[in-house]
Design an enzyme around this catalytic site. Structure first.
Site, mmCIF file in Angstrom:
data_model
loop_
_atom_site.group_PDB
_atom_site.id
_atom_site.type_symbol
_atom_site.label_atom_id
_atom_site.label_comp_id
_atom_site.label_asym_id
_atom_site.label_seq_id
_atom_site.Cartn_x
_atom_site.Cartn_y
_atom_site.Cartn_z
ATOM 1 N N GLY A 83 21.298 9.839 27.110
ATOM 2 C CA GLY A 83 21.598 8.563 27.744
ATOM 3 C C GLY A 83 22.032 7.560 26.696
ATOM 4 O O GLY A 83 21.984 7.824 25.491
ATOM 5 N N ASP A 114 28.181 15.675 25.382
ATOM 6 C CA ASP A 114 28.075 14.256 25.734
ATOM 7 C C ASP A 114 29.197 13.439 25.102
ATOM 8 O O ASP A 114 29.317 12.240 25.384
ATOM 9 C CB ASP A 114 26.707 13.689 25.339
ATOM 10 N N ASP A 163 16.124 2.148 17.298
ATOM 11 C CA ASP A 163 16.061 0.684 17.423
ATOM 12 C C ASP A 163 17.172 0.109 18.296
ATOM 13 O O ASP A 163 17.200 -1.090 18.571
ATOM 14 C CB ASP A 163 16.069 0.021 16.042
ATOM 15 N N LYS A 214 28.123 -1.791 22.104
ATOM 16 C CA LYS A 214 27.522 -0.694 21.340
ATOM 17 C C LYS A 214 26.714 -1.281 20.181
ATOM 18 O O LYS A 214 27.269 -1.979 19.334
ATOM 19 C CB LYS A 214 28.638 0.209 20.823
ATOM 20 N N GLY A 220 21.520 5.224 24.255
ATOM 21 C CA GLY A 220 20.349 4.801 23.495
ATOM 22 C C GLY A 220 20.531 3.478 22.789
ATOM 23 O O GLY A 220 19.561 2.851 22.366
#
EC number: 2.7.7.-
Length: 488
Positions: A91, A253, A126, A114, A93
């Site tokens: 997913g 992905d 993080d 992003k 992140g």
């Protein structure tokens, strides 16, 4: 859909029509002191946005995730993926889709931040990004666009005023990425892994409506969807190979359903022609080496076909046969696209039986003599045979005679042949050492002039301008071997 007329934001949120398992609604995490360091004026205009407005504080806040434009609906997308052959549920992140911009011509583009902070898919990360990798994605994606290779694009880069911690302390940044969509092979794997045929159909129907509306009324539209994705990926990978581009992380992905290149983490352009070229520090086995890219694309597309099996046919055996038949067509389509592209690179309009042999002979010699891939074709285009090991070799001189006589047999003039070569052989690519110079100046010295000059040169790779010549030289031996890291 809400339009802000001053800036031109015209956002829709069609992705939220999918079942909620495909995404998580979450706001971006604010940053302390955002500063705009790069704005893509021409892309902004094509999206219907006003560049001067985008430079204002309120708009910079949007690029940083400190504010949202009217109509924004931030969400992180869920997907899965085979990463170096191993399946994982993944997913976004550290990225958020804030909405889909509808352009003045009616096209729809995802606007994604992003490096915008942690999400439920961060897996202890993080959620942030460092300035260097974000600028690198900006440079390479815009170079790919100029090379006419389908790609996601970069609208803006902002620094956050906050450090990110990787191996060392680095300045933080957020990239605004623009894509036809962020639907991936991994998105379909995610739907299939969850086991809901209704969810899988919803995703397939949404994808068809968004990317392939011409097949909506097709009798077997899910088979047609697979066919269309295979066709686009065959064309894309051929363009990568023809340009000497090595993606570096062709996990499922990172394979888009739209046929755009996505994720510029460990990518690089090949210098010396070598089928085994690998730049990525994490690709220790050479899984995604230059020569393997077509095979890995076929492998990734086979994973898409597997995911679609429940909706390809009600009979599982028949569905499996359909999937296998369609995947087997990838190599034929890829070879056709690559061969047509190679012929253009050598100025060949017509077809002759020995054309394959002519191309293969050249590539074998280039590999043997460690010839620079881009510059070899550049020299042939300019008919400027330089003093290199390849061009001095007896076998090349013999090949050159065969090639010249092949050009002489065409109806089209040699001038036309060389003109076609000029339009298909870039004079300039984003050389790895030049990209690193630009990043070093920007990140370490806050000097963006080196990057701006490089971007200007890369914006017209087929110009063969004297201004570009300084960027044509291959790296010095001290700059090799080049290694890339998955910083994006």
């Amino acid at each position: 859909m809400t339009k802000n007329n001053e800036t031109g934001w015209n956002l829709d949120n069609s992705y939220t029509t999918l079942p909620q398992s495909f995404y998580t609604e979450i706001p971006p995490t604010p940053v302390s002191s955002p500063e705009l360091v790069k704005l893509n004026h021409s892309l902004a205009i094509s999206l219907g946005l006003t560049p001067e407005e985008l430079k204002k504080e309120a708009e910079i806040a949007i690029f940083a995730g400190n504010g949202l434009p009217e109509g924004a609906h931030p969400l992180a997308q869920a997907y899965a993926g085979h990463q170096f052959g191993h399946f994982n549920m993944l997913g976004d992140g550290r990225a958020l889709l804030i909405g889909e911009q509808i352009t003045p011509s009616g096209e729809r583009f995802d606007i994604q931040l992003k490096g915008s902070g942690p999400t439920p898919y961060s897996r202890r990360g993080d959620g942030r990004a460092a300035l260097g990798p974000m600028l690198r994605e900006y440079i390479i994606s815009e170079a790919m666009y100029a090379l006419d290779i389908p790609t996601t694009r970069s609208l803006a880069v902002v620094t956050t005023g906050e450090p990110t911690y990787r191996e060392t302390k680095l300045p933080g940044a957020i990239l605004t990425r623009v894509a036809s969509s962020h639907i991936r092979v991994g998105t379909f794997q995610y739907a299939a892994a969850r086991g809901s045929i209704e969810d899988l159909k919803s995703l397939a129907d949404y994808t068809i409506k968004r990317h392939y509306p011409e097949i909506e009324s097709h009798e077997n539209r899910y088979t047609a969807l697979l066919q269309e994705v295979i066709k686009r990926q065959a064309s894309l990978i051929a363009k990568w190979q023809l340009a000497g581009f090595i993606h570096g992380v062709m996990n499922t992905d990172n394979i888009t359903i739209s046929g755009e290149t996505i994720d510029y983490g460990p990518c690089a352009f090949m210098d010396n022609y070598d089928q085994g070229t690998v730049f990525s520090s994490i690709d220790t086995q050479g899984r995604y080496a230059y020569g393997n890219q077509p095979y890995m694309a076929a492998w990734d597309l086979a994973r898409l076909a597997e995911s679609l099996i429940p909706i390809l046919h009600e009979d599982e055996e028949e569905a499996l046969k359909i999937a296998q038949d369609e995947i087997s067509k990838f190599s034929v389509q890829y070879e056709k696209q690559w061969f047509l592209g190679m012929k253009k690179k050598l100025g060949l309009f017509s077809n002759e039986e020995q054309d394959h042999s002519l191309i293969e002979q050249l590539l074998k010699m280039m590999e043997k003599y460690k010839a620079d891939y881009t510059n070899t074709f550049r020299s042939l285009t300019l008919d400027a045979i330089e003093n290199t090991a390849l061009f001095e070799s007896p076998e090349f001189k013999e090949w050159y005679k065969l090639w010249q006589s092949r050009l002489d047999r065409q109806e089209q003039s040699k001038e036309n042949a060389y003109e076609m070569m000029k339009n298909n052989n870039p004079s300039i690519i984003p050389r790895n050492h030049r990209v690193e110079e630009a990043l070093e100046a920007a990140v370490t010295n806050d000097d963006y002039s080196v990057m701006e000059k490089l971007l200007e040169a890369l914006s017209n790779p087929y110009a063969y301008s004297t201004d570009q010549e300084e960027y044509c030289a291959p790296p010095a031996p001290t700059n090799r071997p080049y290694r890339t890291f998955c910083g994006t």
